[in-house]
Scaffold this active site. Structure first.
Site, mmCIF file in Angstrom:
data_model
loop_
_atom_site.group_PDB
_atom_site.id
_atom_site.type_symbol
_atom_site.label_atom_id
_atom_site.label_comp_id
_atom_site.label_asym_id
_atom_site.label_seq_id
_atom_site.Cartn_x
_atom_site.Cartn_y
_atom_site.Cartn_z
ATOM 1 N N GLU A 69 -24.931 -43.076 -11.013
ATOM 2 C CA GLU A 69 -26.239 -42.759 -12.119
ATOM 3 C C GLU A 69 -26.198 -43.940 -12.943
ATOM 4 O O GLU A 69 -25.796 -45.028 -13.276
ATOM 5 C CB GLU A 69 -25.840 -41.802 -13.672
ATOM 6 C CG GLU A 69 -26.041 -41.384 -14.372
ATOM 7 C CD GLU A 69 -27.272 -40.516 -14.315
ATOM 8 O OE1 GLU A 69 -28.478 -41.460 -14.645
ATOM 9 O OE2 GLU A 69 -26.969 -39.930 -13.654
ATOM 10 N N ASP A 118 -35.290 -35.278 -10.185
ATOM 11 C CA ASP A 118 -36.406 -34.831 -10.842
ATOM 12 C C ASP A 118 -37.088 -34.956 -9.441
ATOM 13 O O ASP A 118 -37.541 -36.117 -9.214
ATOM 14 C CB ASP A 118 -36.793 -36.502 -11.576
ATOM 15 C CG ASP A 118 -37.690 -36.756 -12.726
ATOM 16 O OD1 ASP A 118 -39.015 -36.004 -12.199
ATOM 17 O OD2 ASP A 118 -38.050 -37.838 -13.534
ATOM 18 N N GLU A 192 -24.360 -28.818 -14.794
ATOM 19 C CA GLU A 192 -24.993 -28.263 -16.015
ATOM 20 C C GLU A 192 -26.339 -27.535 -15.940
ATOM 21 O O GLU A 192 -26.543 -26.401 -16.524
ATOM 22 C CB GLU A 192 -24.919 -29.447 -16.662
ATOM 23 C CG GLU A 192 -23.553 -29.761 -17.173
ATOM 24 C CD GLU A 192 -23.234 -31.403 -16.479
ATOM 25 O OE1 GLU A 192 -22.185 -31.884 -16.453
ATOM 26 O OE2 GLU A 192 -23.721 -31.645 -15.120
ATOM 27 N N TYR A 193 -27.458 -28.237 -15.346
ATOM 28 C CA TYR A 193 -28.662 -28.076 -15.291
ATOM 29 C C TYR A 193 -28.822 -26.488 -13.900
ATOM 30 O O TYR A 193 -29.098 -25.454 -14.868
ATOM 31 C CB TYR A 193 -29.646 -28.852 -13.915
ATOM 32 C CG TYR A 193 -30.439 -30.292 -15.050
ATOM 33 C CD1 TYR A 193 -30.601 -29.750 -16.647
ATOM 34 C CD2 TYR A 193 -29.519 -31.297 -14.594
ATOM 35 C CE1 TYR A 193 -30.863 -30.970 -17.194
ATOM 36 C CE2 TYR A 193 -29.937 -31.870 -15.721
ATOM 37 C CZ TYR A 193 -30.971 -32.112 -16.542
ATOM 38 O OH TYR A 193 -31.217 -32.951 -17.481
ATOM 39 N N GLU A 194 -28.333 -26.473 -13.499
ATOM 40 C CA GLU A 194 -28.260 -25.270 -12.312
ATOM 41 C C GLU A 194 -27.338 -24.466 -13.162
ATOM 42 O O GLU A 194 -28.181 -22.955 -13.867
ATOM 43 C CB GLU A 194 -26.938 -25.669 -11.505
ATOM 44 C CG GLU A 194 -27.344 -24.302 -10.516
ATOM 45 C CD GLU A 194 -26.339 -24.850 -9.078
ATOM 46 O OE1 GLU A 194 -25.769 -23.581 -8.172
ATOM 47 O OE2 GLU A 194 -25.167 -25.746 -8.699
#
Length: 212
Positions: A69, A118, A192-194
């Site tokens: 990251e 992204d 987290e996004y999932e």
């Protein structure tokens, strides 16, 4: 979503070289030595806050995981997660996925995870997509002969693009899912996004790909 800047994050990462090596390029070709074992090495490019990679490390203690990251303010949350979990098979590096060959020898990795990358929807930004030919060529160098890419996204356009890009590159696709959470896939670890997107009723797309 704009992330809150944390001016102290870099220093905190630097203070934990046992979890986040200060100069990861020094470990190129020696990541097994860094982990202290000869287990397979899996990389998540764009690890975010580390929920996925930490969950995978707990679920698969025989595998070594690296989360990559670029943002200190995000990566510091992953650091805390790893510390709190007490696991020794998950580590993080603050670097850009554009430079994989600077940190890994040819064939050093066994798997690469791309989770909710992204989508870079504009055509002029195609090269920035993590499933573009530019990135696939880098993955091919650092993955071993049986290495795989596991890809998840909520973005249908990016998923369709990735199917085309990987097929055009000559990769073999398998376990393609157009609605992961309604499929028979087992032991899924969410990011987290999932969790956020699935709670809103969005489909989660998933595939696995390997180089021929």
């Amino acid at each position: 979503m704009r992330q809150r800047f944390k001016p102290w994050a870099k220093d905190k990462l630097l203070s934990h070289p046992e979890i986040s090596p200060v100069n990861p390029a020094e470990w190129k070709g020696r990541w097994s030595e860094y982990f202290g074992n000869d287990g397979p090495i899996h990389l998540e490019a764009g690890t975010g806050k580390g929920r996925f990679i930490t969950g995978m490390g707990i679920q698969n203690p025989e595998v070594n995981y690296l989360g990559m990251e670029i943002y200190d303010s995000i990566l510091v949350t992953a650091l805390d997660r790893i510390k709190e979990s007490g696991i020794s098979n998950v580590r993080i590096i603050r670097e850009n996925a554009e430079k994989l060959s600077d940190f890994f020898e040819e064939g050093e990795l066994d798997r690469i995870y791309l989770n909710f990358s992204d989508p870079w929807p504009k055509s002029k930004h195609e090269k920035r997509r993590l499933t573009s030919e530019f990135f696939l060529a880098q993955y091919e160098k650092v993955l071993n002969g049986k290495g795989e890419i596991h890809f998840k996204t909520d973005n249908q356009g990016l998923f369709e693009y990735s199917l085309h890009s990987m097929s055009k590159y000559g990769m073999t696709l398998k376990n393609v899912s157009l609605d992961l959470h309604k499929s028979s896939f087992e032991n899924n670890v969410m990011t987290e996004y999932e969790e956020k997107f699935s709670e809103k009723g969005f489909r989660i797309y998933r595939l696995e790909a390997e180089f021929k």
